[in-house]
Design a protein around this motif. Sequence first.
Motif, mmCIF file in Angstrom:
data_model
loop_
_atom_site.group_PDB
_atom_site.id
_atom_site.type_symbol
_atom_site.label_atom_id
_atom_site.label_comp_id
_atom_site.label_asym_id
_atom_site.label_seq_id
_atom_site.Cartn_x
_atom_site.Cartn_y
_atom_site.Cartn_z
ATOM 1 N N MET A 166 20.032 8.825 -1.673
ATOM 2 C CA MET A 166 20.520 7.643 -0.962
ATOM 3 C C MET A 166 22.040 7.601 -0.911
ATOM 4 S SD MET A 166 18.295 5.715 0.449
ATOM 5 C CE MET A 166 19.346 4.271 0.638
ATOM 6 N N SER A 167 22.717 8.155 -1.916
ATOM 7 C CA SER A 167 24.177 8.193 -1.872
ATOM 8 C C SER A 167 24.642 9.067 -0.715
ATOM 9 C CB SER A 167 24.749 8.706 -3.199
ATOM 10 O OG SER A 167 24.404 10.070 -3.418
ATOM 11 N N GLY A 168 23.905 10.149 -0.442
ATOM 12 C CA GLY A 168 24.217 10.962 0.722
ATOM 13 C C GLY A 168 24.005 10.193 2.004
ATOM 14 N N LEU A 169 22.929 9.415 2.055
ATOM 15 C CA LEU A 169 22.669 8.599 3.242
ATOM 16 C C LEU A 169 23.780 7.582 3.464
ATOM 17 C CD1 LEU A 169 19.346 7.256 4.526
ATOM 18 C CD2 LEU A 169 21.133 5.588 4.068
ATOM 19 N N LEU A 170 24.215 6.902 2.394
ATOM 20 C CA LEU A 170 25.253 5.897 2.551
ATOM 21 C C LEU A 170 26.577 6.531 2.959
ATOM 22 C CD1 LEU A 170 26.072 2.949 2.356
ATOM 23 C CD2 LEU A 170 26.752 3.354 -0.002
ATOM 24 N N LEU A 171 26.901 7.679 2.388
ATOM 25 C CA LEU A 171 28.119 8.369 2.808
ATOM 26 C C LEU A 171 28.056 8.713 4.291
ATOM 27 C CD1 LEU A 171 28.861 10.741 -0.202
ATOM 28 C CD2 LEU A 171 30.291 8.844 0.607
ATOM 29 N N GLY A 172 26.874 9.093 4.761
ATOM 30 C CA GLY A 172 26.719 9.362 6.184
ATOM 31 C C GLY A 172 26.978 8.130 7.020
ATOM 32 N N ILE A 173 26.454 6.993 6.575
ATOM 33 C CA ILE A 173 26.670 5.733 7.288
ATOM 34 C C ILE A 173 28.153 5.378 7.343
ATOM 35 C CG2 ILE A 173 26.279 3.237 7.206
ATOM 36 C CD1 ILE A 173 23.542 3.820 5.986
ATOM 37 N N LEU A 174 28.805 5.467 6.194
ATOM 38 C CA LEU A 174 30.186 4.996 6.105
ATOM 39 C C LEU A 174 31.177 5.989 6.694
ATOM 40 C CD1 LEU A 174 29.953 3.468 2.530
ATOM 41 C CD2 LEU A 174 29.827 2.281 4.718
ATOM 42 N N LEU A 175 30.995 7.262 6.411
ATOM 43 C CA LEU A 175 31.921 8.252 6.948
ATOM 44 C C LEU A 175 31.740 8.438 8.445
ATOM 45 C CD1 LEU A 175 31.909 10.939 4.114
ATOM 46 C CD2 LEU A 175 33.579 9.126 4.545
ATOM 47 N N ALA A 176 30.566 8.085 8.964
ATOM 48 C CA ALA A 176 30.346 8.187 10.409
ATOM 49 C C ALA A 176 31.380 7.377 11.168
ATOM 50 C CB ALA A 176 28.939 7.702 10.762
ATOM 51 N N ARG A 177 31.700 6.202 10.667
ATOM 52 C CA ARG A 177 32.671 5.345 11.344
ATOM 53 C C ARG A 177 34.059 5.979 11.348
ATOM 54 N NH1 ARG A 177 30.414 1.606 7.508
ATOM 55 N NH2 ARG A 177 28.572 0.605 8.370
ATOM 56 N N THR A 178 34.437 6.528 10.194
ATOM 57 C CA THR A 178 35.751 7.163 10.088
ATOM 58 C C THR A 178 35.834 8.398 10.972
ATOM 59 O OG1 THR A 178 36.054 6.364 7.826
ATOM 60 C CG2 THR A 178 37.372 8.255 8.507
ATOM 61 N N VAL A 179 34.823 9.247 10.877
ATOM 62 C CA VAL A 179 34.832 10.487 11.647
ATOM 63 C C VAL A 179 34.834 10.191 13.142
ATOM 64 C CG1 VAL A 179 33.481 12.544 12.224
ATOM 65 C CG2 VAL A 179 33.746 11.845 9.837
ATOM 66 N N SER A 180 33.989 9.262 13.586
ATOM 67 C CA SER A 180 33.935 8.973 15.020
ATOM 68 C C SER A 180 35.241 8.370 15.516
ATOM 69 C CB SER A 180 32.762 8.043 15.337
ATOM 70 O OG SER A 180 32.922 6.779 14.725
ATOM 71 N N SER A 181 35.889 7.544 14.681
ATOM 72 C CA SER A 181 37.177 6.965 15.068
ATOM 73 C C SER A 181 38.242 8.047 15.218
ATOM 74 C CB SER A 181 37.632 5.935 14.030
ATOM 75 O OG SER A 181 36.791 4.808 14.024
ATOM 76 N N LEU A 182 38.312 8.959 14.249
ATOM 77 C CA LEU A 182 39.325 10.010 14.289
ATOM 78 C C LEU A 182 39.068 10.988 15.429
ATOM 79 C CD1 LEU A 182 39.721 10.734 10.466
ATOM 80 C CD2 LEU A 182 41.154 9.301 11.936
ATOM 81 N N VAL A 183 37.805 11.338 15.645
ATOM 82 C CA VAL A 183 37.474 12.236 16.747
ATOM 83 C C VAL A 183 37.792 11.576 18.084
ATOM 84 C CG1 VAL A 183 35.560 13.367 17.952
ATOM 85 C CG2 VAL A 183 35.748 13.546 15.470
ATOM 86 N N ALA A 184 37.473 10.282 18.203
ATOM 87 C CA ALA A 184 37.762 9.569 19.444
ATOM 88 C C ALA A 184 39.261 9.510 19.714
ATOM 89 C CB ALA A 184 37.190 8.151 19.378
ATOM 90 N N ALA A 185 40.058 9.302 18.658
ATOM 91 C CA ALA A 185 41.506 9.246 18.823
ATOM 92 C C ALA A 185 42.067 10.590 19.286
ATOM 93 C CB ALA A 185 42.165 8.824 17.513
ATOM 94 N N ALA A 186 41.446 11.680 18.847
ATOM 95 C CA ALA A 186 41.960 13.012 19.174
ATOM 96 C C ALA A 186 41.410 13.561 20.490
ATOM 97 C CB ALA A 186 41.647 13.977 18.039
ATOM 98 N N TRP A 187 40.090 13.387 20.733
ATOM 99 C CA TRP A 187 39.470 14.057 21.879
ATOM 100 C C TRP A 187 38.625 13.131 22.760
ATOM 101 C CZ3 TRP A 187 38.710 16.509 16.905
ATOM 102 C CH2 TRP A 187 39.614 17.543 16.668
#
Length: 423
Positions: A164-185
């Motif tokens: 479940m810790s892996g699942l939660l990291l996926g939930i939370l890091l998804a927001r960060t990763v998508s924001s950074l990817v959107a800002a770049a590309w």
Amino acid sequence: MDRSHSEVRESEPGTVRVPPAPEPELALSPARLRLVILVLATGCGLAVANIYYAQPLLAPISAAFGVSQGSSALVVTLTQLGYALGMVLLLPLGDLLENRALAARTLLVTSVALVAAGLAPDFGVFLAMSVLVGATSVVAQILIPFAAHFAPEQQRGRVVGTVMSGLLLGILLARTVSSLVAAAWGWRTIYLVSAVLMVALSVLLLRVLPKRQPHHSGGYPQLMRSIVRLAREEPALRRRALCQALMFGAFSCYWTSVSFELIGRHHLGQVGIGVFALVGAAGAAAAPLAGRLGDRGHGRLGSGVALLLAVAAMLLACLGAGNLLLLALSGVLLDLAVQGHQVFSQREIYGLRADARARVNTVFMTSVFLGGALASGVSGAVHDSYGWTGVTLLGGALPLLALAVWGVSTVRQLRAEARQRLV
């Protein structure tokens, strides 16, 4: 072990003694077990991330398709409704079909849906693909009961907590990763990148996970009918599902609307929103801790503390909205509470029916994501009309209601245990 489900199971109108859960079906060496847990945690995180990539991207999505911010919240709502639909229709197959193949093949469909979403020409097509992405991302919930099948009973909370810790990291890091990817590309890129990751994950699951063929001998219609019977016969499952649905509703209220607050009040861009989303990653620490506490018999008390913490987090989000640090702290506390309560809940419900864990998880997680989807939709309208204050008051009321349910249940369980000691 938690007395509330190891010695006495709730029933109506009284209580009955139940035998301990059977030994795990899949005996693995310690080294193989660690590898499988790591792969399961990674798979859960990557699969469930697909549901959350859009949350910090609602502003650019609304601009790209020419819809209002309130309308763009439908992306989150429909993706979560798709996830709930997948849990109703696909997740029970974990008690019928070989688990490894089921997960790997479903991920290939997710990949196709992600490509279509990333290339969507209009908002209607994007919404339709969002539903399909949500439905097939249910792989994350197929993998969690899989972990419970080979975890020794006395370690089930720890194993489920780690996955479940892996699942939660996926939930939370998804927001960060998508924001950074959107800002770049650009915001569409994250969908195409995730499509590639789903194919790679499908191959990884086939190579690493052991096969598990369920023992259920009936067909799909019988399997689906048994879900209703299971929900009717297990009051502890109904209670846990309701409380976690309310908790996830608060979680969805916060994370669906906070990006508007960060842009409007604090003037953050996509990179800033991505960095802010990282604060919630601290919530992943709650999963293994909650699992260990559950293994030691503190699941009932821990659940109450988690519910109270969620109420406090939403109150802090309301009163501290003007301070970015306090707003971040409220997100950390909320994520800790929601994740901890879910692990306590899953440890209990996976001990109810060892031969029907996929269907148990269907009842539980369908309820949870219906709660989240409804809260996401309502929070968009509430934010348009009443702003962040309205959203946080709504988000605080939900775990408060769950706390009341927990309180009534706890009193009943304590009385049942007292009667049991007198027998």
